[in-house]
Scaffold this active site. Structure first.
Site, mmCIF file in Angstrom:
data_model
loop_
_atom_site.group_PDB
_atom_site.id
_atom_site.type_symbol
_atom_site.label_atom_id
_atom_site.label_comp_id
_atom_site.label_asym_id
_atom_site.label_seq_id
_atom_site.Cartn_x
_atom_site.Cartn_y
_atom_site.Cartn_z
ATOM 1 N N ASP A 145 14.931 13.094 -6.704
ATOM 2 C CA ASP A 145 16.180 13.310 -5.961
ATOM 3 C C ASP A 145 16.403 12.154 -4.990
ATOM 4 O OD1 ASP A 145 16.390 15.786 -7.252
ATOM 5 O OD2 ASP A 145 17.101 16.817 -5.462
ATOM 6 N N ASP B 100 9.578 15.921 -8.582
ATOM 7 C CA ASP B 100 10.799 16.634 -8.217
ATOM 8 C C ASP B 100 11.418 16.005 -6.973
ATOM 9 O OD1 ASP B 100 12.811 18.476 -8.125
ATOM 10 O OD2 ASP B 100 11.564 20.178 -7.556
ATOM 11 N N ASP C 58 3.370 9.026 -0.577
ATOM 12 C CA ASP C 58 4.171 8.818 0.644
ATOM 13 C C ASP C 58 4.651 7.367 0.740
ATOM 14 O OD1 ASP C 58 1.461 8.379 0.904
ATOM 15 O OD2 ASP C 58 1.275 9.194 2.931
ATOM 16 N N TYR D 166 3.768 23.641 -9.403
ATOM 17 C CA TYR D 166 4.808 24.485 -10.001
ATOM 18 C C TYR D 166 4.268 25.395 -11.105
ATOM 19 C CZ TYR D 166 8.539 22.005 -7.506
ATOM 20 O OH TYR D 166 9.367 21.492 -6.551
ATOM 21 N N LYS E 121 -1.736 11.412 -4.521
ATOM 22 C CA LYS E 121 -2.248 11.520 -3.152
ATOM 23 C C LYS E 121 -3.767 11.759 -3.222
ATOM 24 C CE LYS E 121 -1.346 11.660 1.291
ATOM 25 N NZ LYS E 121 -0.812 10.522 2.048
HETATM 26 MG MG MG Z 1 14.892 19.245 -8.236
#
Ligand code: MG
Ligand code: NAI
Length: 334
Positions: A232, A228, A204, A120, A171
């Site tokens: 969620d 992120d 994962d 990001y 990862k």
């Molecule tokens: Mg978000």
């Protein structure tokens, strides 16, 4: 002295959940000075700027920022604000409240997401027609900072009876250089915290473990994009986005916001769940060292949720404001 709060309602349900949460904050009797500022799609359409200079100035001079949601301009508003305020730690509690349909009733951990770099960072390019790239930035400095934050948080939680464990998700088997560094620095920092357990998983597998054994986590730390996505998913295990709060913490600034976005599908209907924003307000009160007021709100909210006095997403029939009023009434009573 009053706490100066920069309030940015933003777009969509941001305009509904923020006033509702402010009603609850005011019920605590804590002295606030709310300074309103604009950002998001609406102001972009009016002026061509999604995050006005005036808003940045207000955010920088206040004691904390209370943010609702941005719409399509989210990247230019909230991602940018987090960078400007240097709030490097994005703290996202994942907790099962009574009365809410959760995967298990003993889920109680916190996701700490690195907030300033990773994918990001915004370093995207079109290097040829039909060929695009994004650069993933991981630095030792940001790793040390976020891991220290995570271990300190685990130490604080241990004092309140939690296990005292940090789980790092990465990862490193595929992203050998960037996540290789991430994992290496994690265990270097872990050595400074003998009293706290340290473990790591690939992201994962971690995504599965938050479903299959969420009760085993205490503090989970990960990079920006992974955090992120993971948060969620984690929110989905404890009642959904309507309940997921977050704090963005740096050395000088704090910004508090629900995890959800502007929810255009339900905006303007008065049915958005204010809980995520109210709980973000609780995180803000703790940041401002108003612990008693924070506890009062959390207790009042627990009661309201347990009694089923909720918005339709949780099976109730209250509006956003009615639910907030139920919480505020109880806060005033304590
Ligand atoms: Mg978000
Ligand atoms: P979203 O979080 O706005 O909504 C996802 C789903 O969850 C929708 O069905 C929505 O109705 C539901 N939902 C969200 N909050 C809720 C609440 N408080 N009560 C009840 N239901 C709730 O994410 P979506 O739909 O992917 O994005 C919508 C817009 O929000 C986009 O323009 C996106 O760019 C922006 N966005 C902004 C964020 C921010 O400002 N921090 C974060 C995520 C998305």
């Amino acid at each position: 002295m009053a706490h100066k709060i920069c309030v940015i309602e933003g777009d969509g349900i941001g305009k509904e959940v923020i006033p509702a949460a402010i009603k609850v904050l005011e019920a605590t009797g804590v002295d606030f000075e709310f300074i309103h500022a604009e950002a998001g799609d609406e102001v972009f359409e009016k002026t061509g700027v999604a995050l006005p200079e005036e808003t940045i100035e207000k955010a920088l001079e206040c004691d904390a920022v209370f943010f609702g949601a941005a719409g399509e301009t989210a990247a230019d508003v909230i991602v940018k604000l987090r960078q400007i305020l240097k709030t490097y730690a994005n703290v996202r509690p994942v907790k099962a409240y009574k009365g809410i349909k959760c995967l298990r009733d003993d889920i109680d951990y916190v996701i700490v997401r690195e907030n300033t770099e990773g994918l990001y960072k915004g370093l995207e390019a079109e290097i040829d027609e039909g060929v695009t790239t994004a650069t993933r930035v991981i630095t030792r400095k940001a790793c040390e900072r976020i891991f220290k934050f995570a271990f300190e948080l685990a130490r604080d939680r241990k004092k309140q009876g939690k296990e005292g464990k940090v789980t790092c998700a990465h990862k490193a088997n595929v992203l050998k250089i960037t996540d290789g560094l991430f994992k290496k620095v994690f265990y270097e920092v872990a050595e400074q915290y003998d009293d706290i357990k340290a473990e790591d998983y690939y992201i994962d597998a971690m995504n599965m473990y938050i479903i299959t054994k969420p009760q085993t986590f205490d503090v989970v730390v990960t990079s920006n994009l992974f955090g992120d996505i993971l948060s969620d998913g984690a929110a989905g295990t404890v009642g959904g986005l309507g309940l997921a709060p977050s704090a963005n913490i740096g050395d000088e600034h704090g910004l508090f916001e629900p995890v959800h976005g502007s929810a255009p599908d339900i905006a303007g209907k008065g049915i958005a769940n204010p809980t995520a924003t109210i709980l973000s307000g609780v995180l803000m009160l703790r940041y401002l060292k108003e612990f008693e007021a924070a506890d009062k709100i959390e207790r009042a909210l627990e009661e309201v949720l347990a009694e089923g006095l909720t918005t339709p997403d949780l099976g109730g029939n209250l509006t956003t404001f009615q639910m907030a009023e139920e919480v505020a009434k109880r806060v005033e009573k304590y």
